[in-house]
Scaffold this motif. Structure first.
Motif, mmCIF file in Angstrom:
data_model
loop_
_atom_site.group_PDB
_atom_site.id
_atom_site.type_symbol
_atom_site.label_atom_id
_atom_site.label_comp_id
_atom_site.label_asym_id
_atom_site.label_seq_id
_atom_site.Cartn_x
_atom_site.Cartn_y
_atom_site.Cartn_z
ATOM 1 N N ILE A 65 24.481 38.898 41.421
ATOM 2 C CA ILE A 65 25.878 39.003 41.854
ATOM 3 C C ILE A 65 26.666 37.782 41.393
ATOM 4 O O ILE A 65 27.811 37.898 40.928
ATOM 5 N N ILE A 66 26.056 36.605 41.493
ATOM 6 C CA ILE A 66 26.718 35.390 41.015
ATOM 7 C C ILE A 66 26.996 35.513 39.512
ATOM 8 O O ILE A 66 28.081 35.164 39.035
ATOM 9 N N GLY A 67 26.027 36.046 38.760
ATOM 10 C CA GLY A 67 26.243 36.286 37.332
ATOM 11 C C GLY A 67 27.352 37.289 37.093
ATOM 12 O O GLY A 67 28.126 37.157 36.135
ATOM 13 N N ALA B 78 35.044 37.014 35.766
ATOM 14 C CA ALA B 78 36.037 36.004 35.386
ATOM 15 C C ALA B 78 36.223 35.989 33.871
ATOM 16 O O ALA B 78 37.347 35.904 33.370
ATOM 17 N N SER B 79 35.133 36.131 33.138
ATOM 18 C CA SER B 79 35.206 36.175 31.681
ATOM 19 C C SER B 79 35.933 37.443 31.217
ATOM 20 O O SER B 79 36.679 37.415 30.243
ATOM 21 N N GLY B 80 35.732 38.546 31.917
ATOM 22 C CA GLY B 80 36.427 39.788 31.590
ATOM 23 C C GLY B 80 37.918 39.696 31.841
ATOM 24 O O GLY B 80 38.718 40.281 31.114
ATOM 25 N N ILE B 81 38.294 38.965 32.868
ATOM 26 C CA ILE B 81 39.720 38.783 33.154
ATOM 27 C C ILE B 81 40.380 37.972 32.047
ATOM 28 O O ILE B 81 41.499 38.273 31.620
ATOM 29 N N ARG B 82 39.674 36.941 31.551
ATOM 30 C CA ARG B 82 40.228 36.117 30.466
ATOM 31 C C ARG B 82 40.410 36.938 29.190
ATOM 32 O O ARG B 82 41.336 36.721 28.441
ATOM 33 N N ASP B 83 39.480 37.889 28.940
ATOM 34 C CA ASP B 83 39.560 38.722 27.732
ATOM 35 C C ASP B 83 39.657 40.186 28.167
ATOM 36 O O ASP B 83 38.749 40.978 27.942
ATOM 37 N N PHE B 84 40.772 40.540 28.815
ATOM 38 C CA PHE B 84 40.897 41.875 29.396
ATOM 39 C C PHE B 84 41.077 42.978 28.364
ATOM 40 O O PHE B 84 40.993 44.155 28.696
ATOM 41 N N ILE C 17 33.161 44.102 29.867
ATOM 42 C CA ILE C 17 33.176 45.174 30.872
ATOM 43 C C ILE C 17 31.839 45.907 30.873
ATOM 44 O O ILE C 17 31.275 46.180 31.937
ATOM 45 N N PHE C 18 31.313 46.218 29.681
ATOM 46 C CA PHE C 18 30.005 46.868 29.605
ATOM 47 C C PHE C 18 28.920 45.986 30.202
ATOM 48 O O PHE C 18 28.050 46.466 30.929
ATOM 49 N N LEU C 19 28.963 44.693 29.899
ATOM 50 C CA LEU C 19 27.969 43.773 30.468
ATOM 51 C C LEU C 19 28.096 43.701 31.983
ATOM 52 O O LEU C 19 27.089 43.675 32.698
ATOM 53 N N LEU C 20 29.325 43.678 32.484
ATOM 54 C CA LEU C 20 29.540 43.626 33.926
ATOM 55 C C LEU C 20 29.002 44.879 34.604
ATOM 56 O O LEU C 20 28.308 44.798 35.621
#
Length: 169
Positions: A36-38, A44-50, A56-59
Motif C-alpha cells: 500500500i505504501i508503494g 503520487a507519481s501518476g498525479i505528476r504524469d497524469f 496507472i497500469f503499475l498502480l
C-alpha cells in the motif's frame, strides 16, 4: 495411557498450526501494508504524469496485488477460526492473479502496436501474447463458473439445512 498421549499430541499440533497461521497472517498483513505504501508512491507519481498510462497500469497492478494479499489474509483467518481449508478464497485469489496478468499483457501488447516495426520477432511475441490472452480468458471463465457453482451448492445446502430444522419443530 496411549489415548492420553495421542490427545496431547493432537492438541500440541493444533497449537503449532494456529501459531504458524498467526505468524503467516502477520507477515501477509505487513506485506500488504508495504504494498500500500508503494501504491501511494505510484499514485503520487501518476498525479505528476497524469497523461501517461504506464503509472496507472503499475498502480492497478499493485492494488490488485494488495487485494490478493488481503484475500490470502482472509483465507488464513478463516483457517485459524474453522481449522478447515476453504476453496472459494483460493479461486478468488486465482481470479485476481489472472486479471493482474491480463493487465500486464495488455500493457505489453500496447507496446507492440505503437510505433514498433513489425519484425518476425515482434510478430511472434505478439502472437504468443494473444494466445496467452485467450488462455487467460478461458481460465477466467472456468474460475467464475467454479465460484458460481460453489456458491450455488452452498446456498442450496443452507436452504436444505434450514428446511430440515423447521420441519423438526
Amino acid at each position: 495411557m496411549a489415548d492420553s498421549k495421542a490427545l496431547r499430541s493432537y492438541v500440541f499440533l493444533g497449537y503449532v498450526e494456529t501459531t504458524i497461521y498467526a505468524v503467516l497472517g502477520i507477515l501477509l498483513a505487513a506485506t500488504a501494508l508495504l504494498a500500500i505504501i508503494g501504491c501511494l508512491y505510484l499514485f503520487a507519481s501518476g498525479i505528476r504524469d497524469f497523461t501517461g498510462t504506464a503509472s496507472i497500469f503499475l498502480l492497478i497492478d499493485r492494488l490488485l496485488l494488495v487485494l490478493m494479499l488481503v484475500e490470502l489474509l482472509h483465507t488464513v483467518r478463516i483457517s485459524i477460526r474453522s481449522h478447515a481449508l476453504v476453496v472459494e478464497p483460493f479461486l478468488i485469489i486465482g481470479l485476481i492473479a489472472i486479471i493482474r496478468r491480463t493487465l500486464v499483457l495488455t500493457l505489453q501488447a500496447e507496446g507492440f502496436t505503437q510505433g514498433t516495426q513489425w519484425t518476425a520477432d515482434v510478430e511472434s511475441h505478439f502472437r504468443a501474447s494473444m494466445i496467452e490472452a485467450g488462455v487467460l480468458a478461458l481460465l477466467i471463465a472456468v474460475l467464475v463458473v467454479s465460484i458460481f457453482i460453489i456458491r450455488k451448492t452452498r446456498s442450496e445446502a443452507e436452504i436444505d439445512i434450514a428446511g430440515d430444522s423447521t420441519s423438526e419443530h
